[in-house]
Design an enzyme around this catalytic site. Structure first.
Site, PDB file in Angstrom:
ATOM      1  CG  HIS A 130      -2.031  -1.068   1.242  1.00 11.86           C
ATOM      2  ND1 HIS A 130      -2.714  -1.295   2.257  1.00 11.86           N
ATOM      3  CD2 HIS A 130      -2.220  -2.264   0.451  1.00 11.86           C
ATOM      4  CE1 HIS A 130      -3.632  -2.265   2.130  1.00 11.86           C
ATOM      5  NE2 HIS A 130      -3.375  -2.895   1.051  1.00 11.86           N
ATOM      6  CE1 TYR A 134      -2.701   5.064  -0.938  1.00 16.22           C
ATOM      7  CE2 TYR A 134      -1.399   4.468   0.946  1.00 16.22           C
ATOM      8  CZ  TYR A 134      -2.541   4.399   0.192  1.00 16.22           C
ATOM      9  OH  TYR A 134      -3.744   3.928   0.975  1.00 16.22           O
ATOM     10  CG  HIS A 577     -11.355 -12.603   3.073  1.00 19.35           C
ATOM     11  ND1 HIS A 577     -11.115 -13.644   3.554  1.00 19.35           N
ATOM     12  CD2 HIS A 577     -11.579 -12.762   1.652  1.00 19.35           C
ATOM     13  CE1 HIS A 577     -11.191 -14.665   2.889  1.00 19.35           C
ATOM     14  NE2 HIS A 577     -11.236 -14.056   1.543  1.00 19.35           N
TER      15      HIS A 577
END
EC number: 1.17.4.1
Length: 696
Positions: A130, A134, A577
């Site tokens: 993640h 970015y 999930h």
């Protein structure tokens, strides 16, 4: 909360020659491991399954999404306000996921079970992906000099610096003093970070995407911002009580979970329950010939079996291949096992235990055979209930010699149980009166669910039950494919439902049809039982996508797979999930309420209010009330709405009762990954624009 040495969490050694090798001695924390990963034995199968899911399934590569168009739009299309917000949000998001990576690393250093440490490492890797996503967005869109400035914004922007400190201080305190109280606080902090602190930034990106701007950036965000994947309203899950609608699940219900490695079914208590509003794409898989169908949200995983190799894997419903060598399992094999766990005990080292019930039955008793006959061809004489004689009278009548001989054989076998009987010859057959002792533990009934307990039987017992059942209330037709198939019919919905549950536990596929007679009170349910098939082939299935607005439901179990039924169609599917830390909080509140003292609960509510206010101020600071499609009022109401949603999901009352509606409902639909089709063989996402992508 009292601070004692017992509550302190201790970091493990890198190498410990005196450590324990046996899997049975493993503990999540406070164990004595050698710290060598010996995975030939797995104690915490739920953690190993989670490791494989996070490490191999829920994964993408940021470079697969081309960012050239976004770079052009950043330079020529975005306003100065939009550029400023774009840069600030990315700078903040990079910091948040950087903190997550280190927080999980600190947890991992104290985990003493290798499979659990692997799961934490997989999650840590996801958070680093993640953060890298970015960074990839940033360096693909802006020039290197500007990118370097954006990385350093937190040193120059006091508001951004303060934002970074909010959650980081909770994590730092846990690192300084890793005890139970700080664990709960860090857990709450993690939950708030994942479910609230990203969302004003996400809302900004989705607002741009809704206008057709920076769509590839938005696509990266969609992969990061995934939500729970669930089943449509009306779906049922297999429990010890039989198939139960998700809406009617009780807290004490044990559900059937499926082991993808062995094909075995065991019982377990769900560690998470999902019920939420949903608006967006649903997928239906339908087998027209047998009228089998299942419906789930996009991305929900189903078990798919390769009929050539016998191997099973998970695939999202929209990506299930429809061809001759692909099948979906619809039944498993129950062996009498129950998987028990206590989530706080998992953290403190006791772990999951798999136990075999000693009371399981492998063979039908004569009394059970008699009750099967009673369901098919008998009646219970309500006037002769044994109040004075001690015997309940049961009435039977047969005209076929096959049934007469078989019935008398059963009656003779029942003699040791105190069963007595008389027979009366009639012109067209033989009538029987059976005297059933009232002191027998099993009471005579026409319903199977009143005398069969699903957790006390095995696959062998189930198959013998089915063989006996069709002798009296069915037949054995000749299938054109020469498959072994039985036929059973009943007017009782309860019995139809229960037989389907038994077959799902006994490795047998069922096909149900209804025949309604206008003159009859109840329809006739016809069940075709395929004794040698535990799957349904996908070759002739039809896959449909449709719009749905309503409730969706699911549960989560350690094995990650559950047995569900929709409109009498049974299948094995992955569970949802959901947010890990939400599940930890909810389970701890139920199983260890002493940890949630009045002081801690007050702190949680106050910290939520503080976090909501901080997120509102941040969102308003970033957008400056200058972004088309979103303003200060919408940001405030949206974050308060999320604050209510998140705190109620962990068992607290809403903190802003005046906010009852989501002011940005379009985000829930827009953020779905339903306009991206990924070719997994080429590993290249291909984005198809939809007409509704720019709707207002």
């Amino acid at each position: 909360m009292e601070k004692t040495e017992k509550n302190e969490l201790v970091r493990k050694l890198i190498f410990n020659p005196q450590g324990d090798r046996e899997a049975s001695k493993r503990k999540i924390i406070k164990g004595n491991p050698t710290n060598i990963f010996e995975l030939n034995e797995i104690k915490y199968s739920w953690a190993f399954d989670l490791y494989k899911l996070m490490g191999f399934t829920n994964f993408w590569i940021p470079e697969e999404i081309q960012m050239l168009e976004d770079r052009k739009q950043y330079e020529t299309v975005l306003s100065d306000y939009e550029k400023r917000a774009y840069e600030l949000v990315l700078s903040f998001l990079i910091a948040l996921d950087s903190f997550q990576v280190d927080m999980l690393k600190e947890f991992g250093r104290m985990i003493t079970a290798p499979e659990v440490e692997m799961a934490i490492t997989a999650q840590e890797f996801q958070e680093s992906v993640h953060a890298y996503s970015y960074q990839f967005i940033l360096e693909s869109v802006v020039d290197p000099v500007k990118a370097d400035e954006i990385y350093n914004y937190w040193r120059e922007d006091e508001r951004l610096l303060e934002r970074n400190k909010v959650i980081a201080e909770l994590y730092n305190e846990f690192i300084r003093k890793p005890n139970e109280e700080n664990f709960i606080k860090a857990t709450i902090g993690n939950y708030i970070l994942e479910s609230l602190y990203f969302y004003s930034g996400f809302a900004f990106f989705y607002t741009l995407g809704r206008q057709g701007k920076m769509r590839n950036t938005v696509q990266q965000i969609k992969y990061i911002n995934r939500d729970e994947l669930c089943f449509i309203e009306g779906t049922e899950v297999l429990t010890k009580r039989g198939f139960v609608d998700f809406r009617e699940l009780r807290e004490d219900d044990l559900v059937a979970q499926y082991d993808i490695e062995t094909g075995e079914i065991s019982w377990t208590k769900p560690y998470a329950y999902v019920e939420r509003d949903y608006e967006g794409s649903m997928y239906r898989l339908k087998h027209p010939k047998s009228n089998w169908e299942v419906v789930a949200t996009e991305g929900h995983e189903f078990i798919v079996r390769n009929l050539k190799t016998g191997k099973e894997r998970k695939e999202p419903i929209e990506k299930v291949k429809l061809h001759p060598y692909s099948a979906i399992p619809v039944a498993g094999r129950y062996t009498g096992e129950v998987e028990e766990y206590d989530l706080w005990e998992l953290v403190s080292g006791k772990g999951i235990t798999l136990k075999t019930r000693s009371a399981v039955k492998n063979k039908l008793t004569p009394i059970e055979k008699l009750l099967i006959v009673l369901q098919a061809d008998g009646t219970i004489d309500s006037k002769r209930n044994g109040k004075f004689t001690g015997f309940q009278q049961l009435k039977f009548f047969f005209s076929k010699y096959r049934k007469i001989n078989e019935f008398e054989k059963i009656l003779n076998e029942c003699a040791p149980y105190g069963i007595k009987w008389k027979k009366y010859e009639r012109q067209d057959g033989i009538a029987y009166t059976v005297y059933y002792p009232n002191d027998l533990p099993i009471k005579p009934t026409k319903f199977f669910d009143e005398w069969v307990r699903l957790d006390e039987i095995t696959e062998e017992w189930i198959r013998e039950f089915v063989e006996e059942l069709v002798k009296w209330d069915g037949h054995i037709p000749k299938d054109r494919n020469k498959k072994k198939v039985y036929y059973y019919s009943t007017k009782e919905k309860r019995n139809k439902d229960f037989v389907q549950a038994l077959c799902a536990l006994g490795g047998m596929r069922t096909v149900v049809s209804r025949e309604r007679n206008p003159k009859a009170k109840n329809p006739v349910y016809r069940i075709w039982i395929y004794l040698e098939d535990d799957y349904i082939n996908t070759q002739t299935m039809v896959k449909e996508e449709f719009y749905y607005k309503g409730k969706v439901y699911c549960v989560s179990v350690p094995k990650g797979n559950i047995v569900v039924r929709y409109k009498d169609s049974v299948c094995i599917a992955g569970n949802c999930h959901v947010t890990l830390f939400r599940n930890i909080i909810n389970t701890l509140r139920k199983e260890n309420p002493e940890l949630f003292t009045p002081e801690i609960e007050k702190w949680i509510v106050e910290y939520f209010k503080y976090a909501v206010n901080e997120e509102i101020k941040w969102g308003q600071y970033v957008t400056q009330n200058q972004i088309l499609g979103i303003n200060d009022v919408l940001i405030e109401r949206y974050i308060k709405y999320l604050g209510n949603l998140r705190i109620t999901q962990i068992g607290f009352d809403p903190i802003y009762p005046e906010v009852t509606e989501n002011p940005l409902k379009w985000i829930d639909e827009f953020r779905k990954i339903n306009n991206t089709k990924t070719d997994f063989f080429q590993a290249k996402p291909q984005t198809y624009s939809k007409a509704n992508e720019l709707k207002w």
